[in-house]
Design a protein around this motif. Sequence first.
Motif, PDB file in Angstrom:
ATOM      1  N   ILE A 101     -10.485  -6.370   2.571  1.00  0.00           N
ATOM      2  CA  ILE A 101      -9.161  -6.375   1.930  1.00  0.00           C
ATOM      3  C   ILE A 101      -9.161  -7.379   0.773  1.00  0.00           C
ATOM      4  CG2 ILE A 101      -6.689  -6.781   2.253  1.00  0.00           C
ATOM      5  CD1 ILE A 101      -7.215  -6.183   5.291  1.00  0.00           C
ATOM      6  N   THR A 156      -8.788  -5.907  -3.031  1.00  0.00           N
ATOM      7  CA  THR A 156      -7.539  -6.247  -3.713  1.00  0.00           C
ATOM      8  C   THR A 156      -7.829  -7.034  -4.990  1.00  0.00           C
ATOM      9  OG1 THR A 156      -6.674  -6.560  -1.511  1.00  0.00           O
ATOM     10  CG2 THR A 156      -5.215  -7.095  -3.301  1.00  0.00           C
ATOM     11  N   LEU A 213      -1.221  -6.263   0.554  1.00  0.00           N
ATOM     12  CA  LEU A 213      -2.065  -6.167  -0.649  1.00  0.00           C
ATOM     13  C   LEU A 213      -1.374  -6.832  -1.842  1.00  0.00           C
ATOM     14  CD1 LEU A 213      -3.601  -4.021   1.086  1.00  0.00           C
ATOM     15  CD2 LEU A 213      -3.960  -2.756  -1.013  1.00  0.00           C
ATOM     16  N   THR A 219       0.282   1.812  -2.616  1.00  0.00           N
ATOM     17  CA  THR A 219       0.188   1.521  -1.175  1.00  0.00           C
ATOM     18  C   THR A 219       1.298   2.238  -0.413  1.00  0.00           C
ATOM     19  OG1 THR A 219       1.377  -0.547  -1.575  1.00  0.00           O
ATOM     20  CG2 THR A 219      -0.982  -0.713  -1.313  1.00  0.00           C
ATOM     21  N   ALA A 241      -8.549  -0.511   1.278  1.00  0.00           N
ATOM     22  CA  ALA A 241      -7.965  -1.795   1.700  1.00  0.00           C
ATOM     23  C   ALA A 241      -6.769  -1.550   2.616  1.00  0.00           C
ATOM     24  CB  ALA A 241      -7.551  -2.612   0.473  1.00  0.00           C
TER      25      ALA A 241
END
Length: 586
Positions: A271, A275, A320, A353, A306
């Motif tokens: 992640i 990111t 994120l 997202t 992610a």
Amino acid sequence: MLDSNSLRKKYLDFFAKRGHTVIPSASLIPENDPTVLFTTAGMQPLVPYLLGQKHPGGKRLTDVQKCVRTGDIDEVGDDTHCTFFEMLGNWSLGDYFKRESIAWSYEFLTKELGISPDKLAVTVFAGDEDCPRDEESAARWKEMGIPEDRIFYLPKENNWWIAGTTGPCGEDTEIFYIDESKPGESPADDGGKYVEIWNNVFMHYYKHPDGSYTELQQKNIDTGMGLERTLMTLNGYRSVYDTDVLRPVAELLRKKISCDSAEAERAVRIIADHTRTATFILGDPRGVAPSNVDRGYILRRLIRRAVRFARQLGLDASVLSECAAEYIAIYGDFYTELKENSEKILEELRLETEKFDKTLHQGLKEFEKLLGYIKDNRISGKAAFRLYDTYGFPPEMTVELSREHGVTVDMEGFTRAFNEHQQKSKAGAEQKFKGGLSDSGAETTRLHTATHLLMEALRRVLKDPTIMQKGSNITPERLRLDFNFPRPLTAEEIAAVEEKVNEAIAADVVVTCEEMTPDEAHAQGAVGVFGDRYGDVVKVYTMGGYSKEICGGPHAAHTGELGRFKIVKEQSSSAGIRRIKAVLEA
Ligand code: SER
């Protein structure tokens, strides 16, 4: 402790004091080169200058370059692999060579960074039929005080550098930090004892598509030092996630979760890594938004991957954005574009997202269900396509999830299902897969196909296989193509190019599209810049014997649709780059 700001500053100051012009990092999205997805090394934006063009900054340059490499994405989560990194570099464009380059590297490492000379080992090129053994570099290192038993002669595989398969290249000397706690016989094995921190390339050859080498008109130096790797090594950290550029984000994530298993740590790192890369791509001055083509698709894959790992940790996808905000704070003073574009970064991340998060949960359920009734431990292409089309699962994600469950995916079947769908809803698909066109209307699409034919006609008429597309802009009215060529075209050449393109149109060949690996595309002679610059799969458009090129599409179904091709203007675009404007007449 050495932090990122002081390392960047020490490096740039050191080379500035030695006559180098400090230049800003180039964009992550290469200019004038639509065939390359991202900048993968400091030398990439400098290729024209390595080949002899004059750089406004002079013959000595230094910078910190933002780089993205997604080739090793599966390794991310270990101690050292990242999809984004910064490369510290210094260049001599036909100025100083091995002596100064080696002496300065040694001085910087031992004096500025205070590394004990006993901790350094180096490799030099062992020599072969293309290039002699690099006794000069070995002698220079000995002069610096590196003993013979810490100078290793290695073959091309280890001590030769080239971006991709053709272009400027040469033997290199690599500098390693010795970690006594780990095993290792030589820098060529990966026991962990020898950690590469700097690579000095002696770029004085050009490798041609037929595999032959010729000397460049000037001898260049191209060096690259990975910032995160160097910070990790010199501070004695176990992983790059302990450095000041990544630790705050890794910590932010760790604090939110209760478990500390190796699996959770891997997810945290993935992640944090993805990111960061997404933040830099979105925040770049030439930044792109998530989409289904090219760079936008890589970005989408990174963000969605992610999100999947955030879910795995029980975290909301909005984490994120929290990570991105932290990165903007960490990097914003040096990479001011992140601050300037912070709203855009956060907004695009939020949109992507949220979009994915809505379907991910259901998609994962669907995936689990699928596992219950598949045959031969294999997910069919149709099922993989449904996960893509309905739930937004990038195919790589389906493959990865499947691998975790010991199951394979019929990717050929996926591609078939994908193509069928594309043909069924051509209009929609055109929209989805448009690449760099002002729209995907019929006129633009036809002009795009004409651009491919023009590209190949130029290479054939001018008898110059190094001609490449350096820029393209297509509107419904006309095409505009920039390409490298050193002089204006003659009236005869222009007429001959027109004739070649019209010949291909008259032949009315079918335009086909295939997906393959960049290596396969290269082996088939497709036009494009090769190397680790593409993802794992590229699309290759073929127009009979008239053109074969890596491209995102869309294209006309057959060349007969195009009408009559006419060049309306041929002019200079910039040094060494010509520009052609052309139209299709009904
Ligand atoms: N081009 C070389 C590399 O990427 C040195 O800068 O390692």
